[in-house]
Design an enzyme around this catalytic site. Structure first.
Site, PDB file in Angstrom:
ATOM      1  N   ASP A 390      58.036   1.835 111.365  1.00 49.75           N
ATOM      2  CA  ASP A 390      59.206   1.083 111.241  1.00 49.75           C
ATOM      3  C   ASP A 390      58.786   0.428 109.835  1.00 49.75           C
ATOM      4  O   ASP A 390      57.583   0.353 109.551  1.00 49.75           O
ATOM      5  CB  ASP A 390      59.381   0.012 112.307  1.00 49.75           C
ATOM      6  N   THR A 392      60.697  -2.922 108.582  1.00 50.43           N
ATOM      7  CA  THR A 392      60.990  -4.399 108.429  1.00 50.43           C
ATOM      8  C   THR A 392      60.379  -5.055 109.518  1.00 50.43           C
ATOM      9  O   THR A 392      60.273  -4.800 110.715  1.00 50.43           O
ATOM     10  CB  THR A 392      62.453  -4.796 108.420  1.00 50.43           C
ATOM     11  N   PHE A 595      80.008  -7.818  98.529  1.00 47.48           N
ATOM     12  CA  PHE A 595      79.121  -6.719  98.546  1.00 47.48           C
ATOM     13  C   PHE A 595      79.322  -5.813  99.684  1.00 47.48           C
ATOM     14  O   PHE A 595      79.317  -6.506 100.651  1.00 47.48           O
ATOM     15  CB  PHE A 595      77.532  -7.114  98.272  1.00 47.48           C
ATOM     16  N   ARG A 652      62.496  -3.765  94.480  1.00 43.16           N
ATOM     17  CA  ARG A 652      64.027  -3.798  94.555  1.00 43.16           C
ATOM     18  C   ARG A 652      64.683  -4.382  93.137  1.00 43.16           C
ATOM     19  O   ARG A 652      64.082  -5.430  92.679  1.00 43.16           O
ATOM     20  CB  ARG A 652      64.704  -4.618  95.458  1.00 43.16           C
ATOM     21  N   ASP A 735      67.018   0.484 107.134  1.00 44.16           N
ATOM     22  CA  ASP A 735      67.692  -0.103 105.628  1.00 44.16           C
ATOM     23  C   ASP A 735      68.257   1.166 104.814  1.00 44.16           C
ATOM     24  O   ASP A 735      68.136   2.333 105.225  1.00 44.16           O
ATOM     25  CB  ASP A 735      66.416  -0.805 104.876  1.00 44.16           C
TER      26      ASP A 735
END
Length: 1180
Positions: A390, A392, A595, A652, A735
């Site tokens: 995984d 996060t 968003f 990011r 994600d």
């Protein structure tokens, strides 16, 4: 409809405002028509739990159990588990036959070992399940504030909650069950009816409606709070229990704790079958020999009256032979190592205790250590070939840090990453300065400013050097993640560049663009200030995403503090470059364009105090670039280069842009936008998007901001070690794709020169939603990927596969999965994004079946439970996402970084220990069992017993048990430090070179001829096997031999009624006889000589990796000849395609190539210059 009167109305102003909570009348509510139908049959009476005490509204209690057994099922299930083992099944049959006249031994000598072995194994199972029960008890005994009437709340344990209970959960507390969010405040007397879907495992879907005074309010997933999630950004909430205990989504995503068996244990069953076949053969030889001898020889012994004995009836040799066959099966039963299973159980428990006590696996921050919840899989830790992880909470901390930015074509943020640092150290060049000098898109002024940074800015230079020194001095620390310099650490802001900090940005050449960049950062968001530090007057923020929090913190540090907002106004404290003072300014918030995953951007339209209207926009770089005006692309080329560098660093990125609007243009657009917002129906989103497109255009690019999804400490180093150990790592995350790719770069699963295959459904195919078309789309993409991979230049090139959730759903179907898995398992790295919990479990199962490798799944949340239970080894991270993953796991870790030591050190040790232990057991039992067969040859297959019954019982239980336990617990081929320096040693377990049929058959050579020789031989044999001696092993080995003589002495001193043939055997018969001691020495030497010669030849001519390292350590080559040691260590590192080392190698190749190109460019420039030509053409 409520069954009771509502005392007060709900104050909807105090409810959280969700878009899905729009009033709908019952007559027009489609979900109301589904109430009572299959899948929509649950009715919950809020604040009236008594309504759920009887049918039809009675639902399960909130008690949750993860144990394998209970009081009723323990005995039958545990016995079934024990007698699944073929050896135990055989000894059960032998124990049953021991009460008949066929048995050569007394019943107690056969029944007692079986009861002991099975009993110890069952006790071990009971103890491990008891620990699970205690953990369940701890969770079920947690308390929460529950409403009892009249606005009063009392502490109530989780297990006592019922559906309909209203509870109050405070910040940083876990949700006790699946709750429907009511409010952040509470009014007494709430009595509502909520109709929801029946319990199901889908974490991200929820359908229901809330009824109040005949008005129905539809519910959506945003109103559902899942069990074992933690409340973070709110002081408290009120919720009503709608799903309890086994009905909660987290529990429905898990299964009962599965019974897992390691590969070695399954292969051990085959070894037992082989030994059982051997037992049958020698029993058949004994029976045949006896029948033949009875018929040909014993028939002449008339004086013995053998006709009266069914075992020795010459007239019926076939019957007597068959009875002798049964007797031989029991007599030679010591070929089957009954104590092997219980010894392995004991050893595994002790191994687990040592793993749990390893101080290197203790996390001082969380004060947690590794916990082996089941010890059955210890050796499996040394054979892992695939890790499915995984993201996060497992790899990342879910905490964003503002790291770098590009404003007006200039990159800011001085610290280099560890990849560049390692490359510069090996190449002896300044990589950061080189990176700036290779920017082909610099303007003259930008070049001066970059030169200012790389040469003239002493403070930044020192900051970088300080970071490098930290990296150099602490290899265990990941500097990009967690290092701290002299300056104060600001959570969410690890930006280091004095050109912008401390208000120095006011001296930049393009001040207006820098100012507007910070203003967009401070205004384009949905965050709110929540807390102020009394000393620093700095604010803390909360927002929908952690990126927004980091942007707000960064804007505050740069002098643009967002400190208050209302429904229509935002307030900033801005640093005014013209006056050098801080001023308060307010901006009227005209519109917010939110968003979403399809838009990949958000915008706000604000007007300043002068009445100027601006559209401020942030979003994905490709989305923003498509919407730039012709005069807004000034910095696009330089920004694109910086984006590439930031992406390789694993950051990011979001692009920032703005546009100034004329009043008339805005008013015209706003009228259209208002109509779109008030539209009701399925076309609403499409109309809103079209309206947004009308205004989000002709933007002016300001730059990009780079934030780091902060990795947990030590993650890249751990992944690098695992990659060098030959383990493939897949990343499975819910994600979006861009985020998953960034993390792939950050933890070195991806690198710059790696070719990426992106498997996703085309937009047209996805919109049609036709299965056949989607399959064809995926198959065509897979076919093209296979063609690219098979091309000559790509056969050995590193490849990565990135798959999104919708494409994965199609790719995992039965008629597509083979092509998908064939490509995926041959890629160096696989990243699956937008993956559901069910897909995680399905991927794990298919990878396990397709590759045949040992798979390990690691995660920290309820959505990881499925894959944790499906994998061969499930590891749960005891982090911030609740305890569901830990409770479903086989092993729990405080952080991901401990996985490296767990596998490479403890896994390697446990695999070799268990392998050697099983081989040794096979050896000693065959050596012992064949002495009985040899004695049968001497007695003409008469079925006579060579040894006393107590000798037989003590052989495995006392006289040879402790040395083999010490081998299984304490043996080390190399130290833990060497294991971590040479991760390639781990591949011995993956290749299973220590537990092959060749080694099993090789070790079964002949042993000693008598019991004393057996004791000496098997204990000396284990002394030859052991590489790492401690005083415990010396005590166990030589003490076991001594115990034999002590036993002979004591046993022989007993009266003949008890000692029988053993009376005074040592003192009167064996001890005084020189032949006894001579034969013992001679037989032991002869028996061990073949193995001794074997290890001499192997170590001299065919050494394994660990043999070479052992020799080097013994002769202290790691100290005396460090260069040789480092050379061997470098040679042992496999050329991996992922991991930190692979990225450094790729970076060095990239830099060397560009340095070579630069040298050639300089050479051509010099040689083509007029001065050079004139010098070379002038006469000498």
């Amino acid at each position: 409809m409520s069954s009771g009167k509502t005392k007060r109305k709900i104050r909807w102003s105090k409810l959280y405002s969700f878009a899905c909570l729009r009033p709908v009348t019952a007559e027009h509510d489609p979900s109301q028509q589904l109430l009572g139908q299959p899948g929509f049959s649950r009715v919950v009476f809020c604040n009236e739990p008594l309504q759920h005490k009887a049918k039809p509204y009675k639902y399960p209690k909130n008690y949750v159990s993860t144990t394998k057994y209970n009081i009723v099922t323990f005995l039958p299930k545990a016995l079934f588990e024990q007698f699944r083992r073929v050896a135990n099944l055989y000894f059960l049959l032998a124990a049953a036959l021991s009460i008949t006249s066929l048995a050569p031994f007394t019943p107690v000598s056969l029944i007692a070992p079986l009861v002991f072995v099975v009993g110890v194994s069952m006790i071990k199972e009971a103890v491990e399940d008891w620990h699970r029960f205690l953990q369940d008890l701890n969770v079920n005994s947690r308390t929460v504030k529950a409403h009892v009437g009249d606005g009063k709340f009392i502490d109530r344990s989780w297990k006592q909650l019922s559906v309909g209970d209203v509870v109050k959960v405070n910040k940083n507390e876990y949700f006790p069950s699946d709750l429907l969010l009511l409010s952040s405040s509470y009014e007494d007397g709430i009595s509502l009816l909520s109709a929801v879907r029946t319990p199901n495992p889908h974490l991200y879907t929820f359908v229901g409606n809330l009824e109040l005074k005949n008005v129905s309010f539809p519910l959506c997933p945003a109103t559902l709070l899942l069990r074992d999630s933690k409340l973070r950004n709110t002081d408290y909430i009120y919720g009503v229990v709608i799903f309890s205990g086994p009905d909660t989504k987290a529990v429905r995503n898990s299964t009962r704790s599965p019974s897992k068996r390691s590969r070695i244990e399954r292969k051990m069953d085959l070894v037992i079958y082989l030994l059982f076949t051997m037992l049958l053969l020698i029993s058949l030889v004994t029976a045949s020999g006896f029948a033949r001898f009875l018929k040909s020889e014993m028939v002449k012994w008339w004086y013995l009256s053998l006709e009266d004995d069914p075992f020795f009836n010459p007239s019926k040799p076939e019957v007597s032979g068959f009875l002798q066959f049964i007797r031989a099966l029991i007599l030679y039963g010591y070929l089957i190592p009954i104590s092997l299973y219980v010894s392995i159980e004991v050893v595994k428990v002790l191994q687990a205790m040592l793993i749990n006590k390893d101080i290197e696996l203790y996390d001082e921050v969380t004060r947690k250590s590794v916990q082996t919840r089941t010890s059955n899989l210890n050796e499996e830790l040394g054979q892992v070939g695939m890790i499915l992880s995984d993201k996060t909470g497992t790899l990342t901390c879910n905490q964003m840090e503002f790291r770098k930015c590009s404003i007006a074509g200039i990159s800011y943020g001085g610290d280099i990453n560890e990849i560049d640092w390692a490359a510069s150290k090996r190449m002896n060049v300044d990589v950061e300065s080189y990176r700036f000098s290779t920017d082909e898109f610099e303007t003259a002024s930008q070049s001066c400013e970059m030169f200012e940074f790389s040469v003239g800015n002493i403070s930044t230079e020192r900051a970088v050097q300080g970071g490098l020194r930290h990296m150099q001095n602490s290899s265990a620390e990941n500097s990009r993640i967690s290092y701290v310099e002299e300056e104060a650490v600001i959570k969410g802001f690890t930006f280091r560049d004095d050109r912008l900090r401390n208000k120095k940005w006011i001296y930049r050449s393009n001040l207006s663009d820098v100012t507007m960049f910070f203003r967009v950062m401070a205004l384009c968001h949905t965050g709110i200030p929540v807390e102020e530090d009394d000393q620093t007057h700095k604010l803390k923020y909360e927002a929908e995403s952690p990126e927004e929090v980091s942007f707000l913190i960064a804007a505050q540090e740069f002098g643009f503090q967002f400190f208050r907002r209302s429904q229509s106004v935002m307030f900033l404290r801005e640093f005014d470059p013209s006056t050098g003072n801080e001023v308060e300014r307010k901006y009227k918030l005209l519109n917010l364009l939110e968003f979403c995953s399809s838009r990949k951007r958000m915008s706000v339209i604000v007007s300043n105090e002068e009445g100027q209207i601006f559209l401020l926009c942030k979003g994905a770089d490709n989305i923003i670039f498509d919407r730039l005006a012709e005069n807004g692309r000034t910095y696009q080329q330089a920004t694109t280069l910086h984006l590439s560098n930031y992406a390789e660093d694993g950051f990011r990125t979001l692009a920032f842009a703005y546009r100034k609007l004329e009043v008339t243009e805005y008013e015209q657009w706003n009228s259209i936008f208002k109509v779109a917002k008030t539209t009701i129906g399925p076309e609403r989103e499409e109309i809103l998007e079209k309206a947004s497109e009308m205004i989000e255009k002709d933007l002016i690019l300001l730059g990009v901001a780079a934030v780091e999804d902060k990795l947990q400490k030590g993650v890249p180093e751990c992944i690098d070690k695992l990659a060098q150990a030959g383990i493939k790592i897949w990343l499975l995350t819910g994600d979006k794709k861009e985020t998953a790719i960034n993390i792939g770069f950050a933890c070195s699963l991806l690198r710059r020169d790696m070719k990426q295959f992106h498997l996703s459904l085309g937009r047209e195919t996805a919109t049609t939603n036709q299965l056949k078309a989607m399959k064809e789309d995926i198959l065509n993409q897979l076919e093209s990927f296979h063609k690219v991979k098979s091309e000559e230049g790509n056969k050995d090139a590193p490849l990565a596969l990135v798959v999104d959730g919708k494409a994965l759903e199609i790719a995992l179907r039965s008629d597509v999965k083979d092509q998908f898995l064939q490509l995926a398992v041959n890629c160096a790295s696989v990243i699956c994004c937008r993956v559901s919990p069910k897909q995680k479990a399905l991927i794990t199962r298919l990878v396990k079946e397709h590759t045949g490798r040992t798979t390990l799944a690691i995660g920290d949340g309820a959505n990881d439970v499925g894959m944790i239970q499906e994998a061969d080894i499930g590891v749960g991270i005891s982090g911030m996402e609740g305890m569901q993953a830990v409770m479903a796991s086989d092993i729990s870790l405080p952080q991901f970084r401990f996985l490296g030591r767990l596998l490479i050190v403890h896994g390697h040790w446990c695999y070799k220990r268990i392998s050697k232990m099983i081989l040794y057991f096979v050896y000693k039992n065959i050596a012992f069992g064949l002495t009985l067969f040899y004695y049968e040859l001497y007695t003409r297959f008469a079925g006579e017993v060579l040894y006393d019954d107590w000798y037989m019982a003590l052989f495995n239980v006392i006289l040879t048990s402790l040395p083999v336990i010490s081998l299984g617990v304490l043996e080390q081929d190399v130290s833990s430090e060497v294991c971590l320096q040479f991760p390639a040693l781990y591949q011995q377990g993956q290749k299973n070179i220590y537990f092959t049929w060749k080694r099993i058959l090789d070790i079964t050579h002949l042993g000693a001829m008598t019991y004393t020789c057996i004791i000496w031989t098997v204990n000396c044999q284990i002394a030859l096997i052991i590489n790492h001696f401690t005083w415990i092993q010396h005590l166990f080995i030589w003490g076991s031999i001594l115990i034999w003589y002590v036993f002979l002495l004591i046993y022989g001193a007993l009266p003949p009624a008890y000692s029988q043939r053993g009376f005074q055997v040592l003192i009167e018969a064996l001890g005084p006889a020189p032949l006894y001691w001579t034969v013992t020495l001679f037989v032991v030497v002869i028996s061990l000589l073949p193995y001794f010669i074997h290890i001499i030849i192997q170590r001299s001519f065919y050494p394994l990796d660990d043999h070479v390292i052992q020799e080097m350590k013994y002769f202290r080559k790691d100290v005396a000849d460090n260069q040789m040691w480092e050379r061997e260590r470098s040679n042992s590192i496999k050329m991996t395609q992922i991991g930190f080392s692979a990225r450094v190698d790729a970076r060095i190749r990239f830099l060397k190539e560009h340095l070579h190109q630069k040298k050639q460019l300089i050479y051509r420039s010099v040689t083509s210059s007029p001065i050079f030509k004139s010098l070379t053409s002038s006469p000498a």
